[in-house]
Design a protein around this motif. Structure first.
Motif, PDB file in Angstrom:
ATOM      1  N   ARG A  37      22.922  21.293  -8.213  1.00  0.00           N
ATOM      2  CA  ARG A  37      21.628  21.004  -8.839  1.00  0.00           C
ATOM      3  C   ARG A  37      21.420  21.754 -10.160  1.00  0.00           C
ATOM      4  NH1 ARG A  37      20.503  19.811  -3.471  1.00  0.00           N
ATOM      5  NH2 ARG A  37      19.305  17.881  -3.252  1.00  0.00           N
ATOM      6  N   GLU A  38      22.004  22.924 -10.293  1.00  0.00           N
ATOM      7  CA  GLU A  38      21.869  23.637 -11.563  1.00  0.00           C
ATOM      8  C   GLU A  38      22.513  22.846 -12.698  1.00  0.00           C
ATOM      9  OE1 GLU A  38      22.892  24.885  -8.754  1.00  0.00           O
ATOM     10  OE2 GLU A  38      22.070  26.888  -8.366  1.00  0.00           O
ATOM     11  N   VAL A  39      23.638  22.237 -12.418  1.00  0.00           N
ATOM     12  CA  VAL A  39      24.313  21.404 -13.418  1.00  0.00           C
ATOM     13  C   VAL A  39      23.478  20.169 -13.723  1.00  0.00           C
ATOM     14  CG1 VAL A  39      26.422  20.135 -13.976  1.00  0.00           C
ATOM     15  CG2 VAL A  39      26.552  22.223 -12.608  1.00  0.00           C
ATOM     16  N   GLU A  40      22.923  19.569 -12.687  1.00  0.00           N
ATOM     17  CA  GLU A  40      22.083  18.381 -12.879  1.00  0.00           C
ATOM     18  C   GLU A  40      20.885  18.703 -13.776  1.00  0.00           C
ATOM     19  OE1 GLU A  40      23.134  16.919  -8.327  1.00  0.00           O
ATOM     20  OE2 GLU A  40      21.060  17.317  -8.886  1.00  0.00           O
ATOM     21  N   ASN A  41      20.198  19.796 -13.463  1.00  0.00           N
ATOM     22  CA  ASN A  41      19.019  20.172 -14.246  1.00  0.00           C
ATOM     23  C   ASN A  41      19.386  20.490 -15.694  1.00  0.00           C
ATOM     24  OD1 ASN A  41      17.404  19.907 -11.968  1.00  0.00           O
ATOM     25  ND2 ASN A  41      17.601  22.058 -11.405  1.00  0.00           N
ATOM     26  N   GLU A  68      29.955  23.576 -21.215  1.00  0.00           N
ATOM     27  CA  GLU A  68      28.988  24.422 -20.517  1.00  0.00           C
ATOM     28  C   GLU A  68      28.709  23.910 -19.111  1.00  0.00           C
ATOM     29  OE1 GLU A  68      24.644  26.552 -21.351  1.00  0.00           O
ATOM     30  OE2 GLU A  68      25.658  25.408 -22.924  1.00  0.00           O
ATOM     31  N   ALA A  69      28.636  22.592 -18.959  1.00  0.00           N
ATOM     32  CA  ALA A  69      28.405  22.014 -17.629  1.00  0.00           C
ATOM     33  C   ALA A  69      29.555  22.349 -16.686  1.00  0.00           C
ATOM     34  CB  ALA A  69      28.225  20.499 -17.737  1.00  0.00           C
ATOM     35  N   GLY A  70      30.781  22.248 -17.179  1.00  0.00           N
ATOM     36  CA  GLY A  70      31.943  22.580 -16.358  1.00  0.00           C
ATOM     37  C   GLY A  70      31.969  24.040 -15.962  1.00  0.00           C
ATOM     38  N   ASN A  71      31.651  24.922 -16.914  1.00  0.00           N
ATOM     39  CA  ASN A  71      31.610  26.355 -16.609  1.00  0.00           C
ATOM     40  C   ASN A  71      30.537  26.675 -15.576  1.00  0.00           C
ATOM     41  OD1 ASN A  71      33.675  27.039 -18.380  1.00  0.00           O
ATOM     42  ND2 ASN A  71      32.290  27.361 -20.109  1.00  0.00           N
ATOM     43  N   MET A  72      29.396  26.023 -15.714  1.00  0.00           N
ATOM     44  CA  MET A  72      28.297  26.245 -14.774  1.00  0.00           C
ATOM     45  C   MET A  72      28.694  25.804 -13.369  1.00  0.00           C
ATOM     46  SD  MET A  72      24.383  24.810 -15.108  1.00  0.00           S
ATOM     47  CE  MET A  72      24.266  25.481 -16.761  1.00  0.00           C
ATOM     48  N   ALA A  73      29.343  24.642 -13.263  1.00  0.00           N
ATOM     49  CA  ALA A  73      29.783  24.142 -11.954  1.00  0.00           C
ATOM     50  C   ALA A  73      30.758  25.113 -11.303  1.00  0.00           C
ATOM     51  CB  ALA A  73      30.420  22.768 -12.112  1.00  0.00           C
ATOM     52  N   ALA A  74      31.675  25.642 -12.092  1.00  0.00           N
ATOM     53  CA  ALA A  74      32.644  26.595 -11.552  1.00  0.00           C
ATOM     54  C   ALA A  74      31.969  27.870 -11.071  1.00  0.00           C
ATOM     55  CB  ALA A  74      33.696  26.922 -12.614  1.00  0.00           C
ATOM     56  N   GLU A 104      20.388   6.664 -21.228  1.00  0.00           N
ATOM     57  CA  GLU A 104      19.508   5.751 -21.967  1.00  0.00           C
ATOM     58  C   GLU A 104      19.182   6.375 -23.317  1.00  0.00           C
ATOM     59  OE1 GLU A 104      15.184   3.523 -21.435  1.00  0.00           O
ATOM     60  OE2 GLU A 104      16.164   4.446 -19.703  1.00  0.00           O
ATOM     61  N   ASN A 105      19.336   5.552 -24.376  1.00  0.00           N
ATOM     62  CA  ASN A 105      19.052   6.021 -25.738  1.00  0.00           C
ATOM     63  C   ASN A 105      19.771   7.334 -26.058  1.00  0.00           C
ATOM     64  OD1 ASN A 105      17.288   3.830 -26.171  1.00  0.00           O
ATOM     65  ND2 ASN A 105      15.583   4.956 -25.238  1.00  0.00           N
ATOM     66  N   SER A 106      21.053   7.387 -25.693  1.00  0.00           N
ATOM     67  CA  SER A 106      21.929   8.526 -25.984  1.00  0.00           C
ATOM     68  C   SER A 106      21.634   9.778 -25.164  1.00  0.00           C
ATOM     69  CB  SER A 106      21.874   8.898 -27.473  1.00  0.00           C
ATOM     70  OG  SER A 106      22.306   7.817 -28.272  1.00  0.00           O
ATOM     71  N   SER A 107      20.673   9.726 -24.253  1.00  0.00           N
ATOM     72  CA  SER A 107      20.334  10.898 -23.445  1.00  0.00           C
ATOM     73  C   SER A 107      20.581  10.622 -21.965  1.00  0.00           C
ATOM     74  CB  SER A 107      18.872  11.295 -23.653  1.00  0.00           C
ATOM     75  OG  SER A 107      18.650  11.708 -24.982  1.00  0.00           O
ATOM     76  N   ILE A 108      20.948  11.673 -21.239  1.00  0.00           N
ATOM     77  CA  ILE A 108      21.118  11.568 -19.800  1.00  0.00           C
ATOM     78  C   ILE A 108      19.741  11.524 -19.141  1.00  0.00           C
ATOM     79  CG2 ILE A 108      21.988  12.735 -17.741  1.00  0.00           C
ATOM     80  CD1 ILE A 108      24.196  13.912 -19.472  1.00  0.00           C
ATOM     81  N   THR A 109      19.480  10.474 -18.405  1.00  0.00           N
ATOM     82  CA  THR A 109      18.170  10.310 -17.762  1.00  0.00           C
ATOM     83  C   THR A 109      18.180  10.728 -16.301  1.00  0.00           C
ATOM     84  OG1 THR A 109      18.743   8.002 -17.297  1.00  0.00           O
ATOM     85  CG2 THR A 109      17.481   8.452 -19.308  1.00  0.00           C
ATOM     86  N   SER A 110      19.331  10.670 -15.666  1.00  0.00           N
ATOM     87  CA  SER A 110      19.437  11.094 -14.268  1.00  0.00           C
ATOM     88  C   SER A 110      20.882  11.442 -13.971  1.00  0.00           C
ATOM     89  CB  SER A 110      18.956   9.994 -13.304  1.00  0.00           C
ATOM     90  OG  SER A 110      19.821   8.867 -13.389  1.00  0.00           O
ATOM     91  N   CYS A 111      21.079  12.356 -13.048  1.00  0.00           N
ATOM     92  CA  CYS A 111      22.446  12.681 -12.649  1.00  0.00           C
ATOM     93  C   CYS A 111      22.421  13.417 -11.315  1.00  0.00           C
ATOM     94  CB  CYS A 111      23.168  13.514 -13.698  1.00  0.00           C
ATOM     95  SG  CYS A 111      22.420  15.105 -14.082  1.00  0.00           S
ATOM     96  N   VAL A 159      37.582  21.276 -14.284  1.00  0.00           N
ATOM     97  CA  VAL A 159      38.465  20.249 -14.831  1.00  0.00           C
ATOM     98  C   VAL A 159      37.992  18.850 -14.445  1.00  0.00           C
ATOM     99  CG1 VAL A 159      40.798  19.269 -14.681  1.00  0.00           C
ATOM    100  CG2 VAL A 159      40.490  21.722 -14.992  1.00  0.00           C
ATOM    101  N   LEU A 160      37.640  18.657 -13.169  1.00  0.00           N
ATOM    102  CA  LEU A 160      37.215  17.344 -12.697  1.00  0.00           C
ATOM    103  C   LEU A 160      35.907  16.906 -13.347  1.00  0.00           C
ATOM    104  CD1 LEU A 160      38.080  17.446  -8.877  1.00  0.00           C
ATOM    105  CD2 LEU A 160      39.344  16.356 -10.740  1.00  0.00           C
ATOM    106  N   ILE A 161      34.941  17.813 -13.441  1.00  0.00           N
ATOM    107  CA  ILE A 161      33.658  17.457 -14.045  1.00  0.00           C
ATOM    108  C   ILE A 161      33.821  17.168 -15.535  1.00  0.00           C
ATOM    109  CG2 ILE A 161      31.405  18.412 -14.703  1.00  0.00           C
ATOM    110  CD1 ILE A 161      31.194  19.543 -11.904  1.00  0.00           C
ATOM    111  N   ASN A 162      34.585  17.993 -16.230  1.00  0.00           N
ATOM    112  CA  ASN A 162      34.840  17.733 -17.644  1.00  0.00           C
ATOM    113  C   ASN A 162      35.531  16.395 -17.845  1.00  0.00           C
ATOM    114  OD1 ASN A 162      33.738  20.208 -18.130  1.00  0.00           O
ATOM    115  ND2 ASN A 162      35.563  21.142 -19.015  1.00  0.00           N
TER     116      ASN A 162
END
Length: 289
Positions: free
Chosen positions: A226-230, A244-250, A204-211, A273-276
């Protein structure tokens, strides 16, 4: 092997049959896993209670702010349901990839949960979708638990199929969210995936509101990242944020090295790769609209 086969017409009748079995009766719906387990001797049952004849067992419908799936809903039903495809896309995509056509036509979503395999495609999707299971107990009471809380270990469910029945699954409707499921598996194989990931994202409005993110098999059960979500909440997706999100997930996942599925580092790379891939596709789709 089993000695008697029952086909109750109501949930109450099915629960009574289980109770009368004194731990030697077991619920069966699709039976794609149970019959093999009985043949191998890893599970035992004198009496099988087939719940497919119960009215409403195959229903898929909206109930208030949730989607309800009956305990008998098959993978094919979930994969082809317009409601699931539109409002719980990750589950439809996951269900379409389970096993073979024959297995999808008879195997149930609820059974996939109860079998408690960490890599089960629909279970990974349901965990990301924050689904809940409604469990009917022999005393007539109902218990509701998050799907991610139903695991007691690899292949071990907290649901006792000799005394209780999953009467349905609820998926919360999340406005302004979209979901997807991806997997990597060996070619021309019906084996469980090397890695699978489900993602639910609200913008919403260019920002991630939930994931919410779930992956398997990277632990004893489908794992919420959850670390990626936060990290992503409140951010606008960009190349650097996605990287950064992909690296964190790995980093936070702990897949073990496997002769069949590949080495740990390789599988961690696949998660990235999948998350990216999903996040970049999400940006592209938003730009198109």
């Amino acid at each position: 092997m089993w000695q008697e086969y029952f086909r109750p017409e109501t949930l109450a009748e099915a629960l009574k049959m289980l109770s009368s079995g004194n731990g030697e009766a077991r619920v069966i719906a699709g039976g794609t896993d149970l019959m093999l387990d009985l043949k191998k001797g890893s599970k035992k049952a004198k009496y099988l209670v087939d719940i497919r004849g119960i009215a409403g067992i195959n229903v898929i419908e909206e109930r208030g702010d949730k989607i309800f799936l009956g305990a008998g809903v098959t993978h094919t039903q979930a994969a082809t349901s317009w409601l699931i495809r539109e409002k719980a896309t990750a589950l439809a995509e996951a269900a379409a990839l389970v096993g073979s056509l024959q297995i999808r036509n008879i195997g149930t979503i609820a059974g996939n949960i109860i079998n408690a395999q960490p890599a089960a495609d629909t279970a990974v999707a349901l965990v990301a979708l924050e689904a809940q299971a409604e469990i009917a107990l022999a005393d007539g009471s109902r218990q509701v638990m998050k799907v991610e809380d139903l695991y007691a270990g690899p292949g071990k469910s907290k649901i006792d199929s000799t005394s209780s029945i999953v009467s349905g699954i609820y998926i919360p409707l999340r406005p302004n969210c979209r979901s997807n499921f991806q997997r990597i598996a060996r070619r021309r194989s019906l084996a469980l995936p090397v890695i699978n990931v489900a993602v639910v994202l609200g913008y919403e409005n260019s920002s991630i509101t939930s994931c919410s993110f779930a992956a398997g098999p990277v632990g004893p059960q489908p794992m919420r990242l959850r670390e990626v979500e936060n990290f992503l909440i409140g951010k606008t997706l960009s190349d650097s944020i996605i990287e950064e999100a992909g690296n964190m997930a790995a980093d936070i996942t702990q897949p073990r090295s496997s002769v069949l599925r590949g080495g740990r580092e390789y599988r961690q790379h696949l998660i990235k790769v999948l998350i990216n891939s999903f996040l970049r596709k999400y940006i592209q789709d938003r730009y198109k609209t």
